[in-house]
Write a protein that holds these residues in place. Structure first.
Motif, short mmCIF file in Angstrom:
data_model
loop_
_atom_site.label_atom_id
_atom_site.label_comp_id
_atom_site.label_asym_id
_atom_site.label_seq_id
_atom_site.Cartn_x
_atom_site.Cartn_y
_atom_site.Cartn_z
N UNK A 1 1.06 -1.46 -0.41
CA UNK A 1 -0.15 -0.33 -0.13
C UNK A 1 0.99 0.78 -0.19
N UNK A 2 0.82 2.16 -0.72
CA UNK A 2 1.84 3.69 -0.91
C UNK A 2 0.34 4.27 -1.26
N UNK A 3 1.15 5.80 -0.81
CA UNK A 3 0.62 7.26 -0.71
C UNK A 3 0.64 7.45 -1.76
N UNK A 4 1.84 7.33 -2.56
CA UNK A 4 2.51 8.18 -4.05
C UNK A 4 2.92 6.59 -5.36
N UNK A 5 2.65 7.33 -5.82
CA UNK A 5 2.64 6.25 -7.45
C UNK A 5 3.85 6.46 -7.87
N UNK A 6 4.41 5.57 -8.55
CA UNK A 6 6.61 5.70 -8.79
C UNK A 6 6.62 7.03 -9.75
N UNK A 7 5.24 7.31 -10.20
CA UNK A 7 6.19 9.22 -10.65
C UNK A 7 6.02 9.84 -9.47
N UNK A 8 5.28 10.14 -8.50
CA UNK A 8 5.34 10.92 -7.00
C UNK A 8 4.13 11.40 -7.11
N UNK A 9 3.40 11.10 -7.58
CA UNK A 9 1.72 12.14 -7.56
C UNK A 9 1.09 11.42 -6.36
N UNK A 10 0.98 11.72 -5.69
CA UNK A 10 -0.33 11.71 -4.51
C UNK A 10 -1.76 10.58 -5.25
N UNK A 11 -1.71 9.51 -3.83
CA UNK A 11 -2.83 8.53 -3.89
C UNK A 11 -4.03 8.92 -3.29
N UNK A 12 -3.47 10.49 -2.73
CA UNK A 12 -4.65 10.95 -1.62
C UNK A 12 -5.48 12.24 -1.41
N UNK A 138 -7.79 18.25 -9.41
CA UNK A 138 -7.30 18.03 -11.06
C UNK A 138 -7.83 16.63 -10.74
N UNK A 139 -8.58 16.43 -12.10
CA UNK A 139 -7.57 14.76 -12.82
C UNK A 139 -6.66 14.25 -12.91
N UNK A 140 -6.92 13.34 -12.11
CA UNK A 140 -5.44 12.73 -11.57
C UNK A 140 -5.18 11.67 -10.60
N UNK A 141 -4.28 10.82 -10.55
CA UNK A 141 -4.17 9.75 -9.25
C UNK A 141 -4.80 10.33 -8.14
N UNK A 142 -5.11 11.19 -8.19
CA UNK A 142 -5.85 11.59 -6.48
C UNK A 142 -7.24 11.78 -6.89
N UNK A 143 -7.50 11.86 -7.68
CA UNK A 143 -8.76 12.45 -8.44
C UNK A 143 -9.87 10.35 -8.37
N UNK A 149 -10.01 7.12 1.32
CA UNK A 149 -9.80 6.07 1.79
C UNK A 149 -8.40 6.31 2.79
N UNK A 150 -7.36 6.74 1.75
CA UNK A 150 -6.51 7.01 1.90
C UNK A 150 -6.24 8.19 2.70
N UNK A 179 0.31 1.82 10.15
CA UNK A 179 1.58 3.02 10.09
C UNK A 179 1.59 3.70 9.10
N UNK A 180 1.15 3.63 7.73
CA UNK A 180 2.01 4.47 6.97
C UNK A 180 1.26 5.88 6.17
N UNK A 181 0.05 5.69 7.30
CA UNK A 181 -0.53 7.41 7.74
C UNK A 181 0.79 7.76 8.33
N UNK A 182 1.11 7.31 9.80
CA UNK A 182 1.29 7.94 9.73
C UNK A 182 3.11 9.59 9.26
N UNK A 183 3.20 7.95 8.26
CA UNK A 183 4.36 8.89 7.51
C UNK A 183 4.05 10.28 6.90
#
Length: 208
Positions: A1-12, A138-143, A149-150, A179-183
């Motif tokens: 589970x990640x908060x960012x994709x490989x390109x550094x885009x937010x997933x939340x 913005x239409x992107x990975x965070x949309x 949930x994240x 614990x990922x959310x603590x980061x």
């Protein structure tokens, strides 16, 4: 589970985007509004949301029971059903009850066991995506519906919810997953730092 994709885009969704999304949802028809508010206030997965029935809504206790759809096994290796109960705001429950007749549905065993929204996962995804775009996110990975949930997890961590409690609310089998959310990063991390600076300022004034 990640908060960012490989390109550094937010997933939340960050705090501002969550507020914007909620405001946009509250301008929608009752079904779409309550669907979005439930994702916002519980952090449940869209597939879990679509399983929620009136029987799982505790109007007097101010909570919703959600069945975790991630597979769990007991000591013998057999699959087991796991429910988690989340506290939710009273005004949200009032809206849910008014829009879907929750209290009345609970009087009938058949109606109490039926899905509140009664739509497919694909249709729910389209509803959330449309409202996000209308709200100006913005239409992107965070949309995407799953990023709600994240966003819920990070918002809880930023506001000091203990990780073991957040683990329960999100239905994680392992605390290491929660614990990922603590980061937290970005604006969320700045909010945490601001608390530290505020406490430091008080300490400096006392020392002076």
């Amino acid at each position: 589970m990640r908060l960012y994709d490989p390109a550094g885009n937010r997933l939340y969704l960050n705090a501002e985007e969550r507020a914007t999304f909620l405001a946009g949802a509250r301008r929608q028809p009752a079904r779409d509004r309550t669907l979005c508010e439930t994702l916002h206030f519980t952090g449940c997965r869209p597939s879990e949301l679509l399983e929620i029935t009136p029987a799982r809504v505790d109007l007097s206790g101010g909570a919703i029971a959600i069945r975790s759809l991630k597979k769990r096994k007991d000591a013998s290796g057999a699959a087991r059903i796991v429910f988690r109960t989340l506290p939710v705001p009273p005004d949200y429950l009032d809206t849910l009850n008014t829009a879907h007749g929750i209290r009345e549905a609970q009087k009938s065993r058949k109606k109490a066991a039926q899905s509140i929204w009664g739509i497919s996962r694909v249709w729910a995804w389209k509803i959330v995506k449309r409202i996000m775009i209308e709200a100006g996110i913005p239409d992107g990975p965070q949309c995407s519906p799953k990023v709600l949930r994240h966003g819920f997890g990070i918002n809880a961590a930023v506001n000091g919810v203990p990780l073991n409690m957040l683990q329960k609310w999100m239905g994680h089998a392992q605390l290491s997953t929660t614990a990922i959310y603590a980061d937290a990063t970005g604006k969320e991390e700045q909010n945490i730092a601001a608390r530290m600076w505020g406490l430091g300022g008080i300490a400096d004034r006392l020392a002076g």
